[in-house]
Design a protein around this motif. Structure first.
Motif, short mmCIF file in Angstrom:
data_model
loop_
_atom_site.label_atom_id
_atom_site.label_comp_id
_atom_site.label_asym_id
_atom_site.label_seq_id
_atom_site.Cartn_x
_atom_site.Cartn_y
_atom_site.Cartn_z
N LYS A 17 15.87 23.06 -3.48
CA LYS A 17 16.97 23.94 -3.94
C LYS A 17 17.29 23.71 -5.67
O LYS A 17 18.27 23.32 -6.00
CB LYS A 17 18.12 23.17 -3.25
CG LYS A 17 18.04 23.77 -1.79
CD LYS A 17 19.52 23.58 -1.00
CE LYS A 17 19.30 24.24 0.51
NZ LYS A 17 20.67 23.68 1.25
N ASN A 18 16.16 23.80 -6.22
CA ASN A 18 16.06 23.83 -7.63
C ASN A 18 16.94 22.49 -8.27
O ASN A 18 17.91 22.46 -9.20
CB ASN A 18 17.05 24.90 -8.06
CG ASN A 18 16.27 26.17 -7.75
OD1 ASN A 18 15.49 26.76 -8.54
ND2 ASN A 18 16.81 26.84 -6.69
N VAL A 19 16.32 21.21 -8.02
CA VAL A 19 17.13 20.21 -8.31
C VAL A 19 16.54 19.94 -9.54
O VAL A 19 15.24 20.15 -10.21
CB VAL A 19 16.60 18.92 -7.69
CG1 VAL A 19 17.15 17.45 -8.18
CG2 VAL A 19 17.39 19.05 -6.23
N LEU A 20 17.48 19.33 -10.98
CA LEU A 20 17.24 19.26 -12.22
C LEU A 20 16.67 17.90 -12.34
O LEU A 20 16.98 16.95 -12.82
CB LEU A 20 18.30 19.22 -12.97
CG LEU A 20 18.79 20.86 -13.23
CD1 LEU A 20 19.96 20.74 -14.02
CD2 LEU A 20 17.92 21.78 -13.78
N ASN A 21 15.37 17.92 -11.76
CA ASN A 21 14.57 16.44 -12.15
C ASN A 21 13.58 16.73 -13.57
O ASN A 21 14.04 17.56 -14.06
CB ASN A 21 13.62 16.22 -10.96
CG ASN A 21 12.72 17.45 -10.64
OD1 ASN A 21 12.00 18.10 -11.76
ND2 ASN A 21 12.33 17.72 -9.50
N GLU A 22 12.82 15.35 -13.71
CA GLU A 22 12.26 15.44 -15.15
C GLU A 22 11.13 16.68 -15.23
O GLU A 22 11.09 16.86 -16.27
CB GLU A 22 11.45 13.93 -14.99
CG GLU A 22 11.13 13.81 -16.53
CD GLU A 22 10.57 12.27 -16.80
OE1 GLU A 22 10.03 12.20 -17.79
OE2 GLU A 22 10.89 11.45 -15.55
N SER A 23 10.54 16.81 -14.07
CA SER A 23 9.56 17.94 -14.28
C SER A 23 10.38 19.28 -14.46
O SER A 23 9.74 20.05 -15.48
CB SER A 23 8.89 18.14 -12.95
OG SER A 23 8.03 18.98 -12.99
N SER A 24 11.41 19.63 -13.87
CA SER A 24 11.89 21.06 -13.97
C SER A 24 12.77 20.77 -15.32
O SER A 24 12.64 22.00 -16.08
CB SER A 24 12.89 21.24 -12.89
OG SER A 24 14.02 20.41 -12.57
N LEU A 25 13.15 20.04 -15.72
CA LEU A 25 14.03 19.99 -16.93
C LEU A 25 13.04 20.17 -18.13
O LEU A 25 13.41 21.03 -19.14
CB LEU A 25 14.66 18.45 -17.14
CG LEU A 25 15.97 18.23 -16.28
CD1 LEU A 25 16.68 16.93 -16.59
CD2 LEU A 25 16.90 19.37 -17.22
N GLU A 26 11.74 19.46 -18.10
CA GLU A 26 10.91 19.70 -19.17
C GLU A 26 10.37 21.22 -19.27
O GLU A 26 10.41 21.63 -20.42
CB GLU A 26 9.77 18.71 -19.03
CG GLU A 26 8.61 18.95 -19.81
CD GLU A 26 8.99 18.50 -21.44
OE1 GLU A 26 8.19 18.68 -22.45
OE2 GLU A 26 10.22 17.94 -21.60
N LYS A 27 10.17 21.65 -18.12
CA LYS A 27 9.72 23.16 -18.16
C LYS A 27 10.89 24.03 -18.48
O LYS A 27 10.72 25.13 -19.41
CB LYS A 27 9.62 23.67 -16.74
CG LYS A 27 8.20 22.92 -16.30
CD LYS A 27 7.95 23.21 -14.87
CE LYS A 27 6.69 22.56 -14.32
NZ LYS A 27 6.35 22.95 -12.74
N TYR A 28 12.37 23.89 -18.28
CA TYR A 28 13.21 24.64 -18.75
C TYR A 28 13.20 24.25 -20.37
O TYR A 28 13.46 25.20 -21.09
CB TYR A 28 14.60 24.02 -18.31
CG TYR A 28 15.19 24.80 -17.09
CD1 TYR A 28 15.33 26.14 -17.08
CD2 TYR A 28 15.58 24.16 -16.08
CE1 TYR A 28 16.00 26.95 -16.01
CE2 TYR A 28 16.02 24.74 -14.94
CZ TYR A 28 16.05 26.12 -14.90
OH TYR A 28 16.55 26.86 -13.88
N ARG A 29 13.27 22.96 -20.64
CA ARG A 29 13.32 22.72 -22.24
C ARG A 29 12.08 23.56 -23.02
O ARG A 29 12.54 24.14 -24.01
CB ARG A 29 13.12 21.37 -22.56
CG ARG A 29 13.29 20.89 -23.76
CD ARG A 29 13.15 19.35 -24.12
NE ARG A 29 11.40 19.21 -24.05
CZ ARG A 29 10.79 19.50 -25.10
NH1 ARG A 29 11.08 19.94 -26.03
NH2 ARG A 29 9.27 19.30 -24.87
#
Length: 567
Positions: A17-29
């Motif tokens: 459910k789209n948790v803002l973990n380190e991996s997804s944060l880096e892709k967003y950034r």
């Protein structure tokens, strides 16, 4: 019915459910950095061409769009080369909206008209990038000043300046308001309606208050909505999103204020709109009764239209234009072809033409995000580091040649509803008296199927029972109105190693530090019932010790050779 996505993606979408973990944060950034850099690149092209006169002739909208898309594509291809992501690409093609244009205007290279700007125009640049479906969208309005010097002699004044001020202040205020979700005790008490929670109602009241202060109206289609992986509003009106969270402005939000101001509406009987809401998935219908939570991502997309040029009370609505618009009643009406398309993955059809099948195969490689026909050319993107004008023109002509061969295939895909065009929209003002005196022959259920809307918003003016078809028929008595737009994507990061264990608002796109607002002057001042709350929110973002931590993604450094010139 099976999900038409990879199982790894299904696990992330439905389980994590789209948790803002380190991996997804880096892709967003990184997606935010790419979007920021491309916006900075296009702004620099406009400055060099229109303000400093460094090019033989001004860039047209066609050239700015293809250069921007090429820059997006090239920059995205250069990130995450180690294979840690499955896909990356353009989330929203570069579009250039001038004055009354609101959305969807991104002309192709083979468009016969040369769209250029004149001093005093307000130009909105909008685009988006995604990495593995994690999306960063941005829109920013700039002012075209007289050529000659980088710094103009004076600011832009008048109604356009009012809209630019309102859009900028509203966007910055909402960013600060969302930041209080991470520190509920800092929410100003004057807007604390629900136990230190930020709700859709609070967001709407603040934005409407700012609009009223500058004698503006929030343009229909504006929204503050949650975004998730692969769900960033790219197919609104085509696909209903389950568990939708967001504030959406439509014509119906202007209805109460118009009825209270009009002297002709005292004896009107309100229409019961409950029947029109039946049959919808309730979680897909926008409502202000939602609570913003830490760990979510939001896109703030605010459009403001000024009312200073009108003496009478009226409604701001949107008109969809195409190559046939205004032929019957206006000689100088704006006409343009839709160029941005969305792939409807639900529709299946056995195509007859070989070119259609080949084109569909190329489109399906671009994920679920909007695309342009030029993106399917084997000669796209243009080499942005090329400085020889002749070689650049050769690349452009090759893309134009591919466009001719692909248009036949696109026609079949469109006719079979495999792809659907995103409409080009213009903001229009309709006098409220004309609406009240009109005869709604089709009844309240006369929906305009050509105009995609979110579920539950099919009826334009629910209390009056005015259908979208009736409102469309009144557009020939309307007047165009300029629009200023600001859009930014923010992440509400609760804690973690990526944020050094501190809660912060990670602003992927936009921001005053990166994109200084254009020099404008409004005769209006910020006021209203929420002036104190807005001032407190602004102070919180500037207080580094006790305020709200907002961190902006900085653009990549532009190389000197990337200031390409077209002859």
């Amino acid at each position: 019915m099976e999900l038409a996505i990879h199982q790894d993606d299904a696990n992330i979408l439905l389980q994590e459910k789209n948790v803002l973990n380190e991996s997804s944060l880096e892709k967003y950034r990184v997606a935010g950095q790419v979007a920021q850099t491309c916006l900075q690149y296009i702004v620099s092209l406009i400055r060099d061409s229109y303000h400093l006169g460094k090019t033989p002739q001004p860039y047209t909208c066609q050239e700015l769009c293809i250069l921007g898309d090429s820059y997006l594509k090239t920059t995205l291809d250069g990130v995450f080369k180690n294979g840690s992501v499955r896909e990356r690409g353009i989330a929203m093609p570069v579009s250039i909206e001038v004055n009354e244009l609101v959305a969807g205007f991104s002309p192709e290279l083979d468009d016969s008209a040369n769209f250029i700007f004149t001093p005093g125009d307000i130009v909105t640049i909008s685009l988006g990038a995604h990495i593995d479906g994690y999306t960063a969208n941005v829109a920013h309005t700039v002012v075209i000043y007289p050529a000659g010097t980088e710094k103009p002699e004076g600011p832009l004044v008048g109604s356009k300046a009012d809209s630019v001020c309102a859009a900028h202040i509203a966007t910055e205020t909402v960013v600060a308001l969302l930041g209080t979700v991470l520190s509920p005790e800092k929410l100003p008490q004057s807007i604390n309606f629900s136990n230190n929670q930020v709700t859709g109602t609070v967001i709407r009241k603040l934005v409407d208050s700012i609009a009223a202060s500058y004698n503006c109206v929030v343009v229909p289609g504006s929204k503050v909505r949650r975004v998730r992986r692969f769900l960033a509003g790219q197919a609104e009106g085509i696909v209903a999103e389950r568990d939708f969270k967001g504030v959406v402005w439509s014509e119906s939000n202007q209805e109460d204020a118009l009825l209270s101001k009009s002297t002709l509406s005292k004896d009107l009987v309100s229409y019961d709109n409950e029947q029109s809401k039946k049959g919808h998935n309730s979680s897909a219908v926008p409502t202000d009764e939602f609570v913003v939570s830490p760990g979510e991502a939001y896109n703030i997309d605010i459009k403001m239209a000024p009312l200073g040029d009108f003496k009478e009370v009226g409604l701001i609505t949107l008109e969809t234009v195409d190559e046939f618009s205004g032929v019957n009643h206006k000689k100088d009406a704006f006409k343009a072809k839709s160029t941005i398309y969305i792939r409807d993955v639900i529709i299946k059809h056995a195509l007859k033409l070989k070119t259609s099948r080949q084109l569909l195969g190329q489109i399906d490689k671009n994920s679920v995000f909007p695309f342009k026909l030029s993106h399917t050319s084997s000669n796209f993107p243009i080499d942005i580091k090329e400085t020889n004008p002749e070689k650049i023109q050769q690349q452009i002509k090759l893309i134009e040649k591919d466009l001719k061969s692909h248009r036949l295939g696109l026609a079949e895909l469109s006719n079979r509803h495999l792809v659907k065009p995103k409409p080009i929209q213009i903001a229009k003002f309709i006098a409220f008296e004309k609406i009240l005196m009109s005869n709604n022959v089709t009844g309240p259920m006369g929906y305009d199927v050509a105009k995609p809307v979110l579920p539950g918003l099919e009826l334009s003016l629910p209390k009056l029972g005015i259908s979208s078809l009736k409102l469309k028929s009144l557009l020939k008595q309307s007047t165009a109105v300029p629009v200023a737009r600001e859009s930014t994507t923010v992440l509400l990061v609760q804690d973690g190693a990526y944020s050094n264990g501190k809660a912060e608002v990670l602003r992927l796109t936009g921001g005053s530090k990166t994109f200084t607002p254009s020099w404008v002057h409004s005769n209006h001042n910020l006021g209203g019932d929420y002036l104190e709350a807005i001032s407190q929110l602004d102070a919180l973002t500037k207080d580094k010790k006790f305020g709200i931590r907002v961190r902006e993604c900085q653009p990549l450094k532009l190389a000197e050779k990337e200031g390409m010139q077209l002859d």
